[in-house]
Write a protein that holds these residues in place. Sequence first.
Motif, PDB file in Angstrom:
ATOM      1  N   GLU A  62     -44.742-114.503  44.641  1.00  0.00           N
ATOM      2  CA  GLU A  62     -45.505-113.758  43.636  1.00  0.00           C
ATOM      3  C   GLU A  62     -46.390-112.703  44.297  1.00  0.00           C
ATOM      4  N   MET A  63     -45.773-111.903  45.155  1.00  0.00           N
ATOM      5  CA  MET A  63     -46.487-110.840  45.868  1.00  0.00           C
ATOM      6  C   MET A  63     -46.438-109.567  45.021  1.00  0.00           C
ATOM      7  N   THR A  64     -47.210-109.542  43.952  1.00  0.00           N
ATOM      8  CA  THR A  64     -47.179-108.479  42.957  1.00  0.00           C
ATOM      9  C   THR A  64     -48.257-107.443  43.210  1.00  0.00           C
ATOM     10  N   GLU A  65     -48.221-106.403  42.376  1.00  0.00           N
ATOM     11  CA  GLU A  65     -49.208-105.332  42.487  1.00  0.00           C
ATOM     12  C   GLU A  65     -50.573-105.761  41.964  1.00  0.00           C
ATOM     13  N   ASP A  66     -50.650-106.851  41.209  1.00  0.00           N
ATOM     14  CA  ASP A  66     -51.943-107.307  40.695  1.00  0.00           C
ATOM     15  C   ASP A  66     -52.865-107.752  41.824  1.00  0.00           C
ATOM     16  N   LEU A  67     -52.299-108.260  42.904  1.00  0.00           N
ATOM     17  CA  LEU A  67     -53.110-108.710  44.033  1.00  0.00           C
ATOM     18  C   LEU A  67     -53.473-107.560  44.960  1.00  0.00           C
ATOM     19  N   GLU A  68     -52.540-106.697  45.232  1.00  0.00           N
ATOM     20  CA  GLU A  68     -52.804-105.562  46.129  1.00  0.00           C
ATOM     21  C   GLU A  68     -51.766-104.479  45.858  1.00  0.00           C
ATOM     22  N   GLU A  69     -52.194-103.268  45.861  1.00  0.00           N
ATOM     23  CA  GLU A  69     -51.290-102.146  45.618  1.00  0.00           C
ATOM     24  C   GLU A  69     -50.340-101.987  46.804  1.00  0.00           C
ATOM     25  N   GLY A  70     -49.081-101.712  46.479  1.00  0.00           N
ATOM     26  CA  GLY A  70     -48.079-101.580  47.535  1.00  0.00           C
ATOM     27  C   GLY A  70     -47.686-102.914  48.123  1.00  0.00           C
ATOM     28  N   ASN A  71     -47.657-103.946  47.302  1.00  0.00           N
ATOM     29  CA  ASN A  71     -47.320-105.280  47.787  1.00  0.00           C
ATOM     30  C   ASN A  71     -45.817-105.362  48.100  1.00  0.00           C
ATOM     31  N   LEU A  72     -45.378-106.544  48.558  1.00  0.00           N
ATOM     32  CA  LEU A  72     -44.022-106.672  49.086  1.00  0.00           C
ATOM     33  C   LEU A  72     -42.963-106.497  48.010  1.00  0.00           C
ATOM     34  N   ILE A  73     -43.210-106.909  46.780  1.00  0.00           N
ATOM     35  CA  ILE A  73     -42.216-106.728  45.719  1.00  0.00           C
ATOM     36  C   ILE A  73     -41.934-105.251  45.507  1.00  0.00           C
ATOM     37  N   PHE A  74     -42.994-104.451  45.488  1.00  0.00           N
ATOM     38  CA  PHE A  74     -42.815-103.011  45.296  1.00  0.00           C
ATOM     39  C   PHE A  74     -42.035-102.400  46.458  1.00  0.00           C
ATOM     40  N   LYS A  75     -42.374-102.796  47.683  1.00  0.00           N
ATOM     41  CA  LYS A  75     -41.707-102.228  48.848  1.00  0.00           C
ATOM     42  C   LYS A  75     -40.211-102.568  48.866  1.00  0.00           C
ATOM     43  N   THR A  76     -39.906-103.825  48.663  1.00  0.00           N
ATOM     44  CA  THR A  76     -38.501-104.234  48.715  1.00  0.00           C
ATOM     45  C   THR A  76     -37.702-103.654  47.554  1.00  0.00           C
ATOM     46  N   GLU A  77     -38.329-103.549  46.379  1.00  0.00           N
ATOM     47  CA  GLU A  77     -37.625-102.983  45.229  1.00  0.00           C
ATOM     48  C   GLU A  77     -37.326-101.505  45.446  1.00  0.00           C
ATOM     49  N   ALA A  78     -38.260-100.800  46.059  1.00  0.00           N
ATOM     50  CA  ALA A  78     -38.027 -99.383  46.343  1.00  0.00           C
ATOM     51  C   ALA A  78     -36.901 -99.223  47.360  1.00  0.00           C
ATOM     52  N   PHE A  79     -36.862-100.084  48.371  1.00  0.00           N
ATOM     53  CA  PHE A  79     -35.794 -99.991  49.376  1.00  0.00           C
ATOM     54  C   PHE A  79     -34.435-100.276  48.743  1.00  0.00           C
ATOM     55  N   LEU A  80     -34.381-101.243  47.860  1.00  0.00           N
ATOM     56  CA  LEU A  80     -33.122-101.549  47.177  1.00  0.00           C
ATOM     57  C   LEU A  80     -32.647-100.376  46.337  1.00  0.00           C
ATOM     58  N   SER A  81     -33.538 -99.794  45.588  1.00  0.00           N
ATOM     59  CA  SER A  81     -33.148 -98.761  44.630  1.00  0.00           C
ATOM     60  C   SER A  81     -32.772 -97.451  45.297  1.00  0.00           C
ATOM     61  N   TYR A  82     -33.525 -97.052  46.314  1.00  0.00           N
ATOM     62  CA  TYR A  82     -33.344 -95.711  46.877  1.00  0.00           C
ATOM     63  C   TYR A  82     -32.522 -95.686  48.161  1.00  0.00           C
ATOM     64  N   VAL A  83     -32.376 -96.802  48.814  1.00  0.00           N
ATOM     65  CA  VAL A  83     -31.639 -96.820  50.073  1.00  0.00           C
ATOM     66  C   VAL A  83     -30.336 -97.600  49.935  1.00  0.00           C
ATOM     67  N   VAL A  84     -30.431 -98.852  49.491  1.00  0.00           N
ATOM     68  CA  VAL A  84     -29.250 -99.727  49.465  1.00  0.00           C
ATOM     69  C   VAL A  84     -28.229 -99.246  48.443  1.00  0.00           C
ATOM     70  N   LEU A  85     -28.663 -99.008  47.223  1.00  0.00           N
ATOM     71  CA  LEU A  85     -27.722 -98.683  46.151  1.00  0.00           C
ATOM     72  C   LEU A  85     -27.078 -97.317  46.319  1.00  0.00           C
TER      73      LEU A  85
END
Length: 655
Positions: free
Chosen positions: A128-151
């Motif tokens: 549960e490493m969400t943006e509610d705890l800290e901006e730029g948390n791990l969910i955001f980072k990994t989701e961005a890598f999946l969307s813009y790099v992997v796919l």
Amino acid sequence: MWESESDLGRGREYGNGVLNSSKEVVKIDGFKRRDRSWYVATDVPSDLLVQVGDVNFHLHKYPLLSRSGRVNRIIYESREMEVKRVQLDDLPGGPDAFELAAKFCYGIAVDLTAANISGLRCAAEYLEMTEDLEEGNLIFKTEAFLSYVVLSSWRDSIVVLKSCEQLSPWAENLQIVRRCSESIAWKACANPRGIRWAYTGKPKKVSSPKWSETKETSPSHNQPVPPDWWFEDVSILRIDHFVRVVTAIKVKGMRFELIGAAMMQYAAKWLPGLVKEDVGEEGNNNKLKDSSWKEGGLHMIVAGIKEDMPSKEHRMIVESLISIIPPQKDCVSCSFLLRLLRMANMLKVAPALVTELEKRVGMQLEQANLGDLLIPSYKSETLYDVDLVQRLLEHFLVQEQIEPSSPSSHSLSQGSPRPNAKMRVAKLVDSYLTEVSRDRNLSLTKFQVLAEALPESARTCDDGLYRAVDSYLKAHPTLSEHERKRLCRVMDCQKLSIDACLHAAQNERLPLRVVVQVLFSEQVKISNAIANSNLKDAGESHYQPVISTRKALLEGTPQSFQEGWATAKKDINTLKFELESVKAKYRELQTEMDNLQRQFEKMSKPKQLSAWTSGWKKLSKFTKTSGVESQEIGNQEPVAAEQVRKPRRWRNSIS
């Protein structure tokens, strides 16, 4: 824009929530490993032990609490005053994913690659490493890598989808499988002209292309893209993910024959022994022959084929392949379908899927060969599954009735009806009957039902049926006379060739009545041929005056009819010659018999003659005397002349 494949090994580096532009390898100064435990290199002693599987992580609470909602909840909801130990056995990705997540919490740069992104994305969701705890948390980072790099990368999508096999159901719930499947399908269906083609790895036959739109490739590698370039990469996926990719490819309009070829490629890898010599029958220039793993490129990260895969997984693969076969006819070869059917029966696949597969085989049964049709029986006492072949014939006949009345059928849409399909199936069934008739456990009823399944019009010659009947009689010598007659009813004696008739006339295994029918039918053929020949000769003599118009009539006659008539004329002449030979032979035998009769009479002595023989001699003398008298009297005594002829006729008939 799709990522160049040269970036695959480098990945992306993130540190403290900021993308680092420097190309640094992962530093392990902050973490040290001893046996099965990880320690943080710091002066502050650790106050929290996290157990993930059999690996221990000696960490600090504050970095984890600041970025992980799950760790927060575990610690604050605990009944203990001071929580010093947390166990996360069900964390997706295991110790490797948690190691990266822990480093991210400590601000250590994490190298994101296609090999670790799926596990880290699922671990971030679990923690549960969400943006509610800290901006730029791990969910955001990994989701961005999946969307813009992997796919945007072909190979990265394949690698991520392959890594998702160990992350169920997290990867499914996070839509990673769906997004990767659609990305692969979109690229597989793309126009090959827009692909800059180059091989990865040293072997030239590896079918992993390099997707690059910004960097020119060398002229030696700049070659046309084959339509099956994506087969090899997609075939490394687990069956459920392969089904997802094929389903997405179907939706995007891929040609059904390419989908069928990809399925055959997949079966060649994961079902050992299913596809052997069937490769290359479709003529679509695919690379199904090379089903071994290749070195270099994408295939370096994939384990070998599981030859010792349990039957449960084999059954799952067979069931999945059956369920995704395109509905169009000829998308896969009939040989492949029959081998799949053989394996389905062996693995006890669901009956509904087996029935569906039998219908598919029936649609193209005329393409089958005898070797694939000899499917072992796993239920009855017979060596081969004759009941299965009977069902395949029924499906074939049903399809034959549907196709002519269905203008939307595939065969009619391509202008290729099957006028000779029944004849080809009839030859196949005759060969199959000849093979299975050697089985002593095959009942007469099953043989008869299978032989009579096709209509009479399917066979123009019953030589194949005669061979099957003769083979059955050899293997079952204890049949009664009634059973032999019943067996011979499956063939028509009038459809046997001359060679078959000659063999049948000397075959002691056939009932006498069948032999008589064969001889009678052959006599009728000869008589009809002679009659037709006489009519033809009479017709030619009758139309002799108009011979000048024959050339025009011949030119107006179709070539096929002329060739057929020439063949028939040749056959008639052959039959006439054979008939004349038989007549000459008969005359020779009659002459020899008369000579033998005279020799026998000369060698006979008067003392050894019986009363019957002496009576014959007296009768012959009387005949000679009567003959002399009749010559003297002439026409005045016609009764005596009649008495002269009668004994001679009687003697000839007795001899």
